[in-house]
Design a protein around this motif. Structure first.
Motif, PDB file in Angstrom:
ATOM      1  N   GLN A 185      26.113  22.182  64.989  1.00 25.54           N
ATOM      2  CA  GLN A 185      25.777  23.085  65.594  1.00 25.54           C
ATOM      3  C   GLN A 185      23.980  22.930  66.259  1.00 25.54           C
ATOM      4  O   GLN A 185      23.473  22.753  67.297  1.00 25.54           O
ATOM      5  CB  GLN A 185      25.159  24.577  64.522  1.00 25.54           C
ATOM      6  CG  GLN A 185      26.560  24.834  64.500  1.00 25.54           C
ATOM      7  CD  GLN A 185      26.867  26.583  63.774  1.00 25.54           C
ATOM      8  OE1 GLN A 185      25.634  27.130  64.007  1.00 25.54           O
ATOM      9  NE2 GLN A 185      27.884  27.007  62.683  1.00 25.54           N
ATOM     10  N   LEU A 186      23.107  21.580  65.069  1.00 25.99           N
ATOM     11  CA  LEU A 186      21.913  21.886  65.462  1.00 25.99           C
ATOM     12  C   LEU A 186      21.739  20.846  66.680  1.00 25.99           C
ATOM     13  O   LEU A 186      21.145  21.227  67.524  1.00 25.99           O
ATOM     14  CB  LEU A 186      21.108  21.688  64.015  1.00 25.99           C
ATOM     15  CG  LEU A 186      19.622  21.744  63.892  1.00 25.99           C
ATOM     16  CD1 LEU A 186      18.957  22.252  64.605  1.00 25.99           C
ATOM     17  CD2 LEU A 186      19.254  20.469  63.061  1.00 25.99           C
ATOM     18  N   MET A 197      21.917  22.977  70.062  1.00 23.99           N
ATOM     19  CA  MET A 197      21.389  23.635  70.399  1.00 23.99           C
ATOM     20  C   MET A 197      20.037  22.537  71.078  1.00 23.99           C
ATOM     21  O   MET A 197      19.698  23.029  72.053  1.00 23.99           O
ATOM     22  CB  MET A 197      20.918  24.364  69.045  1.00 23.99           C
ATOM     23  CG  MET A 197      19.824  25.799  69.684  1.00 23.99           C
ATOM     24  SD  MET A 197      19.784  27.187  68.300  1.00 23.99           S
ATOM     25  CE  MET A 197      20.877  27.707  68.276  1.00 23.99           C
ATOM     26  N   ILE A 245      18.581  20.634  54.572  1.00 23.84           N
ATOM     27  CA  ILE A 245      19.620  20.659  54.975  1.00 23.84           C
ATOM     28  C   ILE A 245      20.217  20.488  53.859  1.00 23.84           C
ATOM     29  O   ILE A 245      20.671  19.231  53.699  1.00 23.84           O
ATOM     30  CB  ILE A 245      20.220  20.545  56.147  1.00 23.84           C
ATOM     31  CG1 ILE A 245      19.522  20.920  57.173  1.00 23.84           C
ATOM     32  CG2 ILE A 245      21.571  21.691  56.368  1.00 23.84           C
ATOM     33  CD1 ILE A 245      20.292  20.146  58.825  1.00 23.84           C
ATOM     34  N   ASP A 258      28.950  21.632  59.090  1.00 24.36           N
ATOM     35  CA  ASP A 258      28.823  22.849  60.225  1.00 24.36           C
ATOM     36  C   ASP A 258      27.487  22.849  60.688  1.00 24.36           C
ATOM     37  O   ASP A 258      26.993  23.549  62.097  1.00 24.36           O
ATOM     38  CB  ASP A 258      29.573  24.195  59.422  1.00 24.36           C
ATOM     39  CG  ASP A 258      30.910  24.558  58.471  1.00 24.36           C
ATOM     40  OD1 ASP A 258      31.349  23.561  59.206  1.00 24.36           O
ATOM     41  OD2 ASP A 258      30.444  25.183  57.629  1.00 24.36           O
ATOM     42  N   ILE A 259      26.834  22.877  59.627  1.00 25.01           N
ATOM     43  CA  ILE A 259      25.466  23.360  60.417  1.00 25.01           C
ATOM     44  C   ILE A 259      24.423  22.232  61.303  1.00 25.01           C
ATOM     45  O   ILE A 259      24.109  22.187  62.782  1.00 25.01           O
ATOM     46  CB  ILE A 259      24.419  23.175  58.927  1.00 25.01           C
ATOM     47  CG1 ILE A 259      24.578  24.619  58.706  1.00 25.01           C
ATOM     48  CG2 ILE A 259      23.015  23.278  59.808  1.00 25.01           C
ATOM     49  CD1 ILE A 259      24.187  25.013  57.559  1.00 25.01           C
ATOM     50  N   VAL A 315      20.528  27.781  62.326  1.00 24.84           N
ATOM     51  CA  VAL A 315      20.238  26.979  62.706  1.00 24.84           C
ATOM     52  C   VAL A 315      19.726  27.665  64.160  1.00 24.84           C
ATOM     53  O   VAL A 315      18.603  27.086  64.392  1.00 24.84           O
ATOM     54  CB  VAL A 315      21.124  26.604  63.528  1.00 24.84           C
ATOM     55  CG1 VAL A 315      21.404  25.634  64.820  1.00 24.84           C
ATOM     56  CG2 VAL A 315      22.255  26.294  62.170  1.00 24.84           C
ATOM     57  N   CYS A 346       7.856  26.810  51.900  1.00 23.52           N
ATOM     58  CA  CYS A 346       9.432  26.608  52.277  1.00 23.52           C
ATOM     59  C   CYS A 346       9.841  27.368  52.453  1.00 23.52           C
ATOM     60  O   CYS A 346      10.627  28.300  51.581  1.00 23.52           O
ATOM     61  CB  CYS A 346      10.390  26.023  51.704  1.00 23.52           C
ATOM     62  SG  CYS A 346      11.838  24.994  52.349  1.00 23.52           S
ATOM     63  N   GLN A 347      10.733  27.484  54.230  1.00 22.36           N
ATOM     64  CA  GLN A 347      11.245  28.482  54.983  1.00 22.36           C
ATOM     65  C   GLN A 347      12.662  28.546  54.208  1.00 22.36           C
ATOM     66  O   GLN A 347      12.816  27.636  55.272  1.00 22.36           O
ATOM     67  CB  GLN A 347      10.977  29.185  56.074  1.00 22.36           C
ATOM     68  CG  GLN A 347      11.323  29.768  56.692  1.00 22.36           C
ATOM     69  CD  GLN A 347      11.130  30.530  58.068  1.00 22.36           C
ATOM     70  OE1 GLN A 347      10.195  29.780  58.778  1.00 22.36           O
ATOM     71  NE2 GLN A 347      12.081  31.064  58.411  1.00 22.36           N
ATOM     72  N   LEU A 348      13.113  28.949  53.518  1.00 25.05           N
ATOM     73  CA  LEU A 348      14.582  28.633  53.027  1.00 25.05           C
ATOM     74  C   LEU A 348      15.410  29.879  53.801  1.00 25.05           C
ATOM     75  O   LEU A 348      15.527  31.075  53.757  1.00 25.05           O
ATOM     76  CB  LEU A 348      14.611  29.163  51.557  1.00 25.05           C
ATOM     77  CG  LEU A 348      15.567  28.020  51.063  1.00 25.05           C
ATOM     78  CD1 LEU A 348      15.836  26.321  51.676  1.00 25.05           C
ATOM     79  CD2 LEU A 348      15.665  28.080  49.097  1.00 25.05           C
ATOM     80  N   GLU A 349      16.199  29.375  54.135  1.00 22.25           N
ATOM     81  CA  GLU A 349      17.280  30.680  54.955  1.00 22.25           C
ATOM     82  C   GLU A 349      18.816  29.814  54.333  1.00 22.25           C
ATOM     83  O   GLU A 349      19.324  29.020  54.123  1.00 22.25           O
ATOM     84  CB  GLU A 349      17.013  29.450  56.713  1.00 22.25           C
ATOM     85  CG  GLU A 349      16.277  30.592  57.618  1.00 22.25           C
ATOM     86  CD  GLU A 349      15.645  31.919  57.400  1.00 22.25           C
ATOM     87  OE1 GLU A 349      16.689  32.710  57.617  1.00 22.25           O
ATOM     88  OE2 GLU A 349      14.646  32.087  57.359  1.00 22.25           O
ATOM     89  N   GLY A 381      13.605  24.540  55.377  1.00 19.19           N
ATOM     90  CA  GLY A 381      15.157  24.455  54.227  1.00 19.19           C
ATOM     91  C   GLY A 381      16.451  25.357  54.954  1.00 19.19           C
ATOM     92  O   GLY A 381      15.861  26.612  55.092  1.00 19.19           O
ATOM     93  N   ILE A 382      17.343  25.049  54.913  1.00 22.73           N
ATOM     94  CA  ILE A 382      18.848  25.404  55.660  1.00 22.73           C
ATOM     95  C   ILE A 382      20.101  24.822  54.069  1.00 22.73           C
ATOM     96  O   ILE A 382      20.012  23.941  54.098  1.00 22.73           O
ATOM     97  CB  ILE A 382      19.454  25.234  56.755  1.00 22.73           C
ATOM     98  CG1 ILE A 382      18.229  25.786  58.291  1.00 22.73           C
ATOM     99  CG2 ILE A 382      21.209  25.999  55.978  1.00 22.73           C
ATOM    100  CD1 ILE A 382      19.643  26.023  58.898  1.00 22.73           C
ATOM    101  N   VAL A 383      19.927  25.961  53.313  1.00 22.35           N
ATOM    102  CA  VAL A 383      21.119  25.965  51.986  1.00 22.35           C
ATOM    103  C   VAL A 383      22.292  26.582  52.760  1.00 22.35           C
ATOM    104  O   VAL A 383      22.495  27.441  52.842  1.00 22.35           O
ATOM    105  CB  VAL A 383      20.870  26.303  50.914  1.00 22.35           C
ATOM    106  CG1 VAL A 383      22.079  26.947  49.817  1.00 22.35           C
ATOM    107  CG2 VAL A 383      19.172  26.934  50.332  1.00 22.35           C
ATOM    108  N   GLY A 384      23.085  25.371  52.941  1.00 21.56           N
ATOM    109  CA  GLY A 384      24.270  25.555  53.464  1.00 21.56           C
ATOM    110  C   GLY A 384      25.385  24.206  53.941  1.00 21.56           C
ATOM    111  O   GLY A 384      24.868  23.256  53.314  1.00 21.56           O
TER     112      GLY A 384
END
Lengths: 265, 333
Positions: B321-322, B325, B295, B317-318, A252, A237-240, B310-313
């Motif tokens: 935005q996605l 985009m 997410i 908000d996210i 994003v 997993c690429q985690l951001e 994965g986005i930790v957040g």
């Protein structure tokens, strides 16, 4: 009308833990409950009895402590209960279980309807209901979500399919396996609990049923469990990390680039 | 006569082959290669035209046995079981696969009981054991907490139902040929104590299981009104909307949206989980997706263990935005 409800005692699945080193299920200290989906079968039987009169009988196969599950069914309002229990029945797969239950139910005398839960939450097979029907040579309607009418000789019910509901006219005796939509299970009452404690629960063992050894227990089971393991869940997993506006925007943007790379946007 | 060959049950509705049948061909072809044997399909119906068996053959079946009778037009358990038992008796299959559908999960146990055959429900992995040549059947149990591998050493046929959408459908090869056997069974053999008197299709056409992309909402969405955010993302992607069990249990979306062990199993090209924690029961229904994006505010959420990105957040908000985009990124037509 006489309605039989085969039920199963299962471990509380949310509390099931795995032994990481041996790869086996830890049952010690795990609470045993009536299979939650069987409560809908019990509810169905009780409602039918209230509407059409008759008698309800819960049956379970299991170790002696499975009696607790039968007492719970009694406390909900079921009239009678029978425990099918013998060391010789241990290790039965769904085939052997259906075979033994069919023999026990035949010994109980006549019935009009058997109501089963859709499946048990431990094995998750949903096979015993239809197998029991074949063993008793009666028809089965699975995934029943509504019973609209019952007369002495037939029952009208709806069955949930992937893309709709079908209406069936079913000759009795028959087995219905019911889904959650059939109705919310009632809670045990205080009166029910008192009655449940006083009700004698007969035990059917090999002495009573006298079943051939090559049809029961592990010997009578066509299937064998080879191994049990934890589902593998491994992807890179690429985690951001998001956070403030700028961090969110960057995360994003990276996700969008990733999705473009995978050709899904 | 010894038991031989792999068989699948091809399901039809109104003469059209159901998608599960092509997934079973994929499974059957892999097993037939392992056993060095033929792949057969049985199909039950009434007045089937040649298009249905031909389509099965083009996708990899060597022989189709089509059993036809008015009693077989729609599934009811006794005529279908009689037809399958008849074919088991005549052809002696080594292995029979059917979909873990409302039909397969009712018919297969009924037949297995009568045939004294071993049956494994809802398999997600099927393989041939080297040496013994036995069918190894792997399935989730105890709410998806464990996987169990099961085999059937002696009884034949070895029977299994296969979870829908747990593999890709077999592709069509134009010009591929095979054998078609047409069988008629007479009414006496097919009597039924159940009569199907009607059918009401669901109004809601979700197409969740056929969708290429799915946006799934979990408890992190916090309230029903917020699902709008996920809906907008789905709209921008051309994706279907699904949900975890918590969302369904709270009444924020209807049951047909549910993905997981007690809902639907999906294998889309893209899965985006929005506020989905990733309970093991949920993972059981989606981890075969090609690309998984999550997410979630909690970096320890289980969903990240099966995700590719994965986005930790904060999803509030996210996600917008996605969505923006993706909308901008699209070429103006």
């Amino acid at each position: 009308m006489r309605i039989i409800i085969p039920i199963k005692q299962v471990p509380e699945t949310r509390s099931v833990k795995m032994d990481e080193t041996t790869g086996t299920v830890i049952r010690q200290g795990v609470e045993s409950i009536v299979n939650p989906l069987d409560l809908y079968a019990i509810e169905t039987a009780l409602r039918l009895k209230e509407q059409y009169g008759g008698e309800t009988v819960a049956v379970t196969m299991g170790p002696p402590q499975a009696e607790t599950a039968l007492r719970e069914a009694l406390s909900m309002g079921v009239d009678q209960a029978v425990l099918v229990s013998d060391r010789a029945y241990a290790g039965s797969d769904t085939w052997a279980t259906a075979y033994i239950l069919a023999a026990a139910i035949s010994k109980l005398g006549g019935f009009d309807l058997i109501v089963c839960g859709e499946r048990a939450t431990d094995g998750d097979t949903g096979q015993v209901g239809p197998e029991l029907a074949a063993a008793l040579n009666i028809p089965v309607a699975s995934y029943v979500n509504r019973i609209t009418n019952i007369t002495g000789s037939w029952c009208v019910a709806d069955r949930r399919l992937e893309d709709g509901e079908e209406q069936l006219q079913i000759t009795l005796p028959a087995i219905l396996t019911v889904v959650k939509e059939i109705g919310v299970p009632r809670l045990p009452t205080l009166d029910g609990k008192i009655r449940a404690r006083r009700t004698a629960i007969p035990i059917y063992s090999q002495k009573e049923l006298q079943l051939p050894e090559n049809r029961i227990g592990l010997n009578g089971s066509p299937t064998r469990v080879v191994k049990i393991f934890r589902p593998a869940v491994a992807r890179q997993c690429q985690l951001e990390f998001g956070g403030d506006d700028r961090q969110n925007e960057q995360a994003v943007a990276k996700l969008f680039a990733f999705l473009q790379g995978r050709e899904v946007v | 006569m010894k038991h031989q060959d792999i068989w699948i049950l091809a399901e039809q509705r109104h003469g059209h082959i159901m998608p599960i049948s092509y997934e079973l061909i994929t499974r059957g072809l892999a097993l037939a290669a392992g056993r060095d044997c033929r792949l057969n399909a049985m199909i039950f119906g009434h007045s089937l035209d040649t298009a249905a068996p031909e389509a099965l053959i083009r996708c990899g079946v060597d022989r189709v046995v089509a059993v036809e009778a008015p009693e077989l037009e729609h599934f009811t358990v006794e005529p279908y079981a009689a037809a399958m038992l008849q074919l088991i008796d005549e052809y002696r299959p080594e292995i029979i696969l059917a979909g873990a559908t409302s039909t397969g999960r009712t018919l297969m146990p009924y037949v297995a009981m009568s045939a004294h055959a071993g049956l494994t429900a809802d398999c997600t992995v099927l393989e041939i054991e080297p040496g013994s040549g036995l069918l190894l059947q792997t399935r989730p149990a105890i709410g998806g907490n464990i996987m169990a591998t099961i085999k059937c050493p002696e009884c034949r046929p070895q029977m299994a139902t296969v979870r829908p959408r747990s593999t890709r459908p077999a592709p069509d090869t134009p010009g591929r040929t095979g054998e078609i056997v047409r069988r008629r069974l007479t009414g006496g053999q097919l009597s039924s104590r159940i009569v199907r008197t009607g059918f009401i299709p669901d109004r809601e056409e979700l197409g969740l299981q056929d969708a290429d992309k799915i946006v799934v909402v979990g408890r992190g969405i916090k309230k029903a009104e917020n699902i709008r955010l996920a809906r907008e993302l789905a709209g921008a992607l051309g994706a279907a909307l699904g949900a975890s069990r918590e969302v369904i249990d709270r009444g924020w979306l209807s049951y047909p949206h549910q993905i997981g062990l007690s809902g639907k199993t999906v294998t889309p090209k893209l899965y985006i989980g929005v506020g989905v924690s990733g309970a093991i029961q949920h993972l059981a229904g989606m981890q075969t997706a090609e690309t998984i994006v999550a997410i979630n505010t909690d970096p320890e959420a289980q969903i990240f263990k099966v995700a590719d990105f994965g986005i930790v957040g904060n999803l509030f908000d996210i996600v917008p935005q996605l969505t923006a985009m993706i909308k901008e990124g699209k070429q103006p037509w």
